[in-house]
Write an enzyme that holds these catalytic residues in place. Structure first.
Site, mmCIF file in Angstrom:
data_model
loop_
_atom_site.group_PDB
_atom_site.id
_atom_site.type_symbol
_atom_site.label_atom_id
_atom_site.label_comp_id
_atom_site.label_asym_id
_atom_site.label_seq_id
_atom_site.Cartn_x
_atom_site.Cartn_y
_atom_site.Cartn_z
ATOM 1 N N GLU A 168 -56.366 32.944 -12.007
ATOM 2 C CA GLU A 168 -55.609 34.106 -12.057
ATOM 3 C C GLU A 168 -55.794 34.596 -13.340
ATOM 4 O OE1 GLU A 168 -51.308 34.765 -10.322
ATOM 5 O OE2 GLU A 168 -51.045 34.859 -12.561
ATOM 6 N N GLU A 211 -44.925 27.406 -8.417
ATOM 7 C CA GLU A 211 -46.463 27.279 -8.723
ATOM 8 C C GLU A 211 -46.614 26.218 -10.094
ATOM 9 O OE1 GLU A 211 -47.506 31.521 -10.767
ATOM 10 O OE2 GLU A 211 -46.244 31.403 -8.813
#
Length: 412
Positions: free
Chosen positions: A324, A214
């Site tokens: 997030e 990521e």
């Protein structure tokens, strides 16, 4: 006399323990901060130019005899949409530190880690690492169920009790690349011990022990010691249990660029009602070497060697875009954290108010770069954070908006 004896024993135990911890930190610093051939100092950061062949990646047991790949054998061939949108944003093409100097050929820029950085972590082993997580929808991907109800799937089995996500997901079984343009913000008021991020992830494997790569931006006071927006990358091969880390804080990612430093600050950032900025991020599999390459803007950053992985060795089964928030005070823990996601505004605020991903693209075994056929949106805490996939017109490129304020009257 007995009290004095007990006190002396405790002091001796404390000094012995503190001394061992101090030695362990010294060892960690020597491992992370390789000898610099040149040092560039800017506000909040020290960038060391490290010999590319002596970088921390090669301390990994799987990479001891690794031959560095200087460039990918193929390009992702990223293409920006030409469909009209209301409003435009500007790409980030450099970092602040590069205005004060450049790293010479044969070196890579690495943000120096300080003793204070490490002591902020809950433990030496947790420095720069996420906590265990699970994605139950990955099991559907392995069964080739691309068109699915993500909300129902996630509600049956929450991912973790310390992480809140607002995401959009594409499932399949043969993703070999993905990209997006990530709108850059500096979410205000990220709490100490929390982090807030916007990223794109490629995942493979099973729900409780997945593999992931990521990249994007994050504000992480615990790791970096400030509230600036910074470029980051991450990898794991066991759902964040024991492997992987942020940036170069463990061995694994092989950096090749001389122009961008993982963990270095990104500026300028977007402002509400003002100029919008983004960074184009793509990750793709090199079919010849099996390495996963990362590009940010026009810079080929480096790669995650294929030897680090099992499930991701040939392809990914899911691509995830979104935001997030990590905090001990999310997911039913009250009071909820005040740490915002994205810009801190709700996704429904749309252009120049809410954070977004655009130019969402995947690449599969057809080798065509295309907009995902099936997408599923999900929010862990819809009263705290939100999502909205939106087109300004029927011909416009979709933008995936996400974010929110965290603690508010509906999210106590």
């Amino acid at each position: 006399m007995r009290l004095i004896l007990i006190f002396a024993i405790l002091c001796g135990f404390y000094n012995e323990t503190y001394g061992k911890v101090s030695l362990d930190i010294d060892k960690k610093l020597r491992t992370l901060n390789k000898p610099a051939l040149k040092t560039i100092k800017v506000y909040g950061d020290v960038i060391d130019c490290i010999d590319i062949y002596k970088q921390h990646a090669f301390d990994h047991p799987a990479l001891r005899n690794h031959k560095i790949q200087m460039k990918p054998s193929v390009e992702f061939n990223t293409k920006t949409t030409t469909t009209p949108n209301n409003g435009s944003s500007k790409p980030i093409t450099s970092q602040i530190w590069s205005k004060s100097g450049n790293c010479p050929v044969g070196t890579i820029p690495v943000r120096r880690v300080s003793r204070i950085d490490i002591t902020r972590a809950s433990s030496l082993s947790h420095f720069g690492r996420k906590t265990h997580h699970r994605y139950s929808f990955l099991d559907n991907a392995l069964q080739h169920k691309a068109n699915f109800n993500l909300t129902a799937e996630r509600l049956r089995e929450p991912g973790s009790n310390n992480r809140s996500e607002a995401i959009i997901v594409a499932l399949g079984f043969n993703f070999v690349g993905a990209q997006s343009d990530i709108n850059i913000w500096n979410p205000p008021g990220v709490q100490a011990g929390d982090y807030s991020s916007a990223q794109i992830s490629l995942l493979g494997g099973i729900s409780n022990s997945f593999e992931s790569i990521e990249a994007g931006w994050m504000v992480n006071p615990s790791v970096f010691g400030d509230s600036r927006t910074r470029l980051f990358a991450y990898w794991t091969r066991d759902a964040y249990t024991k492997t992987g880390c942020i940036n170069l804080l463990c061995s694994g990612f092989v950096q090749t660029t001389t122009k961008f430093a993982l963990g270095a600050a990104i500026e300028p950032v977007s402002s509400a009602g003002g100029d919008q900025y983004y960074i184009a991020v793509s990750m793709y599999l090199d079919p010849q070497s099996g390495n996963w390459w990362l590009t940010c803007g026009n810079n080929v950053m480096g790669y995650w060697p294929g030897t680090l992985f099992n499930a991701l060795k040939h392809s990914a089964t899911a691509v995830q875009w979104g935001g997030e928030v990590y905090s001990p005070n999310v997911m039913m823990t009250k009071p909820h954290t005040k740490t915002p996601m994205g810009s801190g505004n709700w996704a429904s605020s749309l252009w120049s108010r809410a954070c977004f991903h655009t130019n969402l693209r995947i690449k599969d075994f057809s080798l065509q770069i295309k907009y995902p056929l099936y997408l599923g949106e999900y929010v862990d805490e819809h009263n705290c954070y939100s999502t909205k996939l939106h087109r300004d017109t029927y011909r416009a490129e979709p933008r995936f908006y996400f974010g929110g304020p965290g603690h508010n009257p509906l999210c106590p």
